[in-house]
Motif scaffolding. Structure first.
Motif, PDB file in Angstrom:
ATOM      1  N   GLN A   1       1.441   6.354  -6.909  1.00 10.74           N
ATOM      2  CA  GLN A   1       0.412   7.334  -7.256  1.00 10.74           C
ATOM      3  C   GLN A   1       1.001   8.745  -7.314  1.00 10.74           C
ATOM      4  O   GLN A   1       0.664   9.532  -8.203  1.00 10.74           O
ATOM      5  CB  GLN A   1      -0.729   7.282  -6.239  1.00 10.74           C
ATOM      6  CG  GLN A   1      -1.897   8.191  -6.586  1.00 10.74           C
ATOM      7  CD  GLN A   1      -3.056   8.024  -5.624  1.00 10.74           C
ATOM      8  OE1 GLN A   1      -2.963   7.297  -4.642  1.00 10.74           O
ATOM      9  NE2 GLN A   1      -4.159   8.706  -5.898  1.00 10.74           N
ATOM     10  N   ASN A   2       1.869   9.049  -6.339  1.00  9.02           N
ATOM     11  CA  ASN A   2       2.524  10.359  -6.346  1.00  9.02           C
ATOM     12  C   ASN A   2       3.411  10.520  -7.583  1.00  9.02           C
ATOM     13  O   ASN A   2       3.438  11.591  -8.209  1.00  9.02           O
ATOM     14  CB  ASN A   2       3.365  10.532  -5.082  1.00  9.02           C
ATOM     15  CG  ASN A   2       2.510  10.666  -3.835  1.00  9.02           C
ATOM     16  OD1 ASN A   2       1.357  11.085  -3.902  1.00  9.02           O
ATOM     17  ND2 ASN A   2       3.066  10.301  -2.685  1.00  9.02           N
ATOM     18  N   GLN A   3       4.128   9.444  -7.936  1.00  5.21           N
ATOM     19  CA  GLN A   3       4.970   9.488  -9.131  1.00  5.21           C
ATOM     20  C   GLN A   3       4.117   9.671 -10.382  1.00  5.21           C
ATOM     21  O   GLN A   3       4.479  10.422 -11.296  1.00  5.21           O
ATOM     22  CB  GLN A   3       5.781   8.192  -9.255  1.00  5.21           C
ATOM     23  CG  GLN A   3       6.858   8.022  -8.195  1.00  5.21           C
ATOM     24  CD  GLN A   3       7.605   6.711  -8.367  1.00  5.21           C
ATOM     25  OE1 GLN A   3       8.033   6.361  -9.468  1.00  5.21           O
ATOM     26  NE2 GLN A   3       7.760   5.966  -7.293  1.00  5.21           N
ATOM     27  N   THR A   4       2.972   8.976 -10.413  1.00  8.01           N
ATOM     28  CA  THR A   4       2.071   9.085 -11.567  1.00  8.01           C
ATOM     29  C   THR A   4       1.555  10.508 -11.709  1.00  8.01           C
ATOM     30  O   THR A   4       1.508  11.068 -12.813  1.00  8.01           O
ATOM     31  CB  THR A   4       0.883   8.117 -11.412  1.00  8.01           C
ATOM     32  OG1 THR A   4       1.381   6.778 -11.339  1.00  8.01           O
ATOM     33  CG2 THR A   4      -0.067   8.229 -12.592  1.00  8.01           C
ATOM     34  N   ARG A   5       1.173  11.121 -10.586  1.00  5.10           N
ATOM     35  CA  ARG A   5       0.655  12.485 -10.625  1.00  5.10           C
ATOM     36  C   ARG A   5       1.736  13.455 -11.119  1.00  5.10           C
ATOM     37  O   ARG A   5       1.467  14.320 -11.956  1.00  5.10           O
ATOM     38  CB  ARG A   5       0.173  12.908  -9.233  1.00  5.10           C
ATOM     39  CG  ARG A   5      -0.490  14.295  -9.207  1.00  5.10           C
ATOM     40  CD  ARG A   5      -0.930  14.685  -7.814  1.00  5.10           C
ATOM     41  NE  ARG A   5      -1.934  13.781  -7.283  1.00  5.10           N
ATOM     42  CZ  ARG A   5      -1.716  12.904  -6.307  1.00  5.10           C
ATOM     43  NH1 ARG A   5      -0.519  12.827  -5.735  1.00  5.10           N
ATOM     44  NH2 ARG A   5      -2.670  12.105  -5.884  1.00  5.10           N
ATOM     45  N   ALA A   6       2.955  13.286 -10.584  1.00  9.42           N
ATOM     46  CA  ALA A   6       4.053  14.169 -10.991  1.00  9.42           C
ATOM     47  C   ALA A   6       4.378  13.990 -12.476  1.00  9.42           C
ATOM     48  O   ALA A   6       4.613  14.965 -13.195  1.00  9.42           O
ATOM     49  CB  ALA A   6       5.297  13.883 -10.150  1.00  9.42           C
TER      50      ALA A   6
ATOM     51  N   ARG B   1       0.842  -1.204   0.000  1.00  9.21           N
ATOM     52  CA  ARG B   1       0.000   0.000   0.000  1.00  9.21           C
ATOM     53  C   ARG B   1       0.873   1.249   0.000  1.00  9.21           C
ATOM     54  O   ARG B   1       0.570   2.240  -0.682  1.00  9.21           O
ATOM     55  CB  ARG B   1      -0.930  -0.011   1.222  1.00  9.21           C
ATOM     56  CG  ARG B   1      -2.085  -0.999   1.109  1.00  9.21           C
ATOM     57  CD  ARG B   1      -3.138  -0.717   2.179  1.00  9.21           C
ATOM     58  NE  ARG B   1      -4.256  -1.627   2.065  1.00  9.21           N
ATOM     59  CZ  ARG B   1      -4.365  -2.773   2.720  1.00  9.21           C
ATOM     60  NH1 ARG B   1      -3.391  -3.153   3.543  1.00  9.21           N
ATOM     61  NH2 ARG B   1      -5.411  -3.552   2.563  1.00  9.21           N
ATOM     62  N   ASN B   2       1.950   1.199   0.792  1.00  7.39           N
ATOM     63  CA  ASN B   2       2.874   2.342   0.802  1.00  7.39           C
ATOM     64  C   ASN B   2       3.507   2.531  -0.572  1.00  7.39           C
ATOM     65  O   ASN B   2       3.677   3.658  -1.050  1.00  7.39           O
ATOM     66  CB  ASN B   2       3.967   2.115   1.854  1.00  7.39           C
ATOM     67  CG  ASN B   2       3.434   2.199   3.262  1.00  7.39           C
ATOM     68  OD1 ASN B   2       2.408   2.830   3.507  1.00  7.39           O
ATOM     69  ND2 ASN B   2       4.124   1.575   4.203  1.00  7.39           N
ATOM     70  N   GLU B   3       3.853   1.404  -1.204  1.00  3.45           N
ATOM     71  CA  GLU B   3       4.442   1.481  -2.534  1.00  3.45           C
ATOM     72  C   GLU B   3       3.433   2.047  -3.537  1.00  3.45           C
ATOM     73  O   GLU B   3       3.789   2.870  -4.391  1.00  3.45           O
ATOM     74  CB  GLU B   3       4.904   0.105  -2.997  1.00  3.45           C
ATOM     75  CG  GLU B   3       5.638   0.132  -4.336  1.00  3.45           C
ATOM     76  CD  GLU B   3       6.100  -1.245  -4.780  1.00  3.45           C
ATOM     77  OE1 GLU B   3       6.794  -1.323  -5.811  1.00  3.45           O
ATOM     78  OE2 GLU B   3       5.753  -2.237  -4.107  1.00  3.45           O
ATOM     79  N   ASN B   4       2.178   1.625  -3.419  1.00  3.67           N
ATOM     80  CA  ASN B   4       1.142   2.142  -4.322  1.00  3.67           C
ATOM     81  C   ASN B   4       0.929   3.639  -4.122  1.00  3.67           C
ATOM     82  O   ASN B   4       0.678   4.379  -5.074  1.00  3.67           O
ATOM     83  CB  ASN B   4      -0.179   1.388  -4.109  1.00  3.67           C
ATOM     84  CG  ASN B   4      -0.344   0.274  -5.114  1.00  3.67           C
ATOM     85  OD1 ASN B   4       0.581  -0.065  -5.828  1.00  3.67           O
ATOM     86  ND2 ASN B   4      -1.523  -0.316  -5.168  1.00  3.67           N
TER      87      ASN B   4
END
Length: 282
Positions: free
Chosen positions: A9-14, A2-5
């Motif tokens: 998600q943060n990487q995807t947004r950036a 979950r932490n990795e996801n």
């Protein structure tokens, strides 16, 4: 996971925000490329027109010079042409004056045409040279902008691939989380599995191996190897410094008050080492 996801998600947004900015730059650069191309084509057309005018001016000069040379040859062939000779050979004073005026007038007209043609040639030569330099600079600017467009398009494809990879990884993690939770619920439903609220002081050792656990669950963050006689398989627990885990594995070296905690890399497992912790069973 979950932490990795969450990190994914943060990487995807950036990455998505970066791709939006990149798309804007690409649109602007393509528009600039069209403007530069149009400007270069306009300069090329103007240069071609100037070159044509220069050719006409050179032709006019050549024709005028040839005409003057022809007249001089004609005068030479017809006899003396200097004013004194004309005066001596004239039939009257009026005839002499008319002949001299004609000589001066014809020579003056030819000289004016030649001078005008020379001036036009010099002017058009300068214009042609300037337009050639302008066209060369325009071509360089157009080429540099076209190269920027190619680079931005490559970056855009790379970002699209990155977004697809991040999405696929998040999807795979979500699927694995769902599987782990389902299997944990099944394990928790076995007799004697409920030990909610109990705390237990154990020696926790980090490890990092690939594959599946003894219960068939894929290894992943939160997988804890236990001694089933002390902690029932399927038991959820909170481990200080590690987070949430579930008893889903066993091992020959795991006996009594001893648990093993899974880490994604050997470096993380070594950094954890072996330490005594008090876990809370749920």
């Amino acid at each position: 996971m979950r932490n990795e996801n969450s990190s994914l998600q943060n990487q995807t947004r950036a990455t998505w925000l970066s791709s939006v900015t990149l798309s804007t730059r690409l649109v602007e650069t393509r528009s600039a490329l069209e403007r530069f191309r149009a400007k270069r084509e306009a300069i090329s057309a103007e240069r071609a027109e100037a070159a044509q005018s220069l050719r006409l001016a050179r032709h006019t000069l050549e024709v005028s010079q040839n005409r003057l040379a022809g007249r001089l040859r004609l005068l030479y062939e017809q006899g003396p042409s200097d004013p004194m000779s004309v005066l001596v050979g004239a039939t009257s004073v009026d005839d002499a004056i008319n002949r001299i005026d004609s000589l001066h007038r014809i020579a003056g007209l030819d000289r004016k045409v030649i001078d005008a043609a020379k001036t036009a040639r010099a002017h058009l030569t300068a214009i042609t040279q300037r337009l050639a330099a302008d066209e060369a600079r325009a071509r360089e600017t157009e080429a540099a902008t076209a190269a920027t467009v190619v680079a931005l398009e490559a970056a855009q494809r790379e970002q699209a691939a990155t977004l697809a990879s991040l999405s696929a990884k998040r999807s795979a993690n979500s699927s694995q989380i769902s599987t782990l939770e389902s299997q944990a619920r099944e394990l928790a439903a076995t007799p004697g599995a409920s030990q909610s609220g109990r705390t237990l002081t154990v020696l926790a050792t980090g490890y990092s191996l690939s594959g599946h656990t003894s219960t068939g669950v894929p290894v992943g963050y939160g997988i804890v190897a236990v001694d089933p006689s002390l902690i029932a398989l399927g038991t959820k627990m909170t481990i200080p410094g590690y987070g949430e885990g579930v008893a889903a594995d066993t091992g020959g070296a795991v006996a009594g008050a001893h648990i093993d905690l899974w880490f994604p890399t050997e470096a993380e497992a070594l950094a954890w080492g072996s330490r005594t912790v008090t876990v809370t069973l749920h």
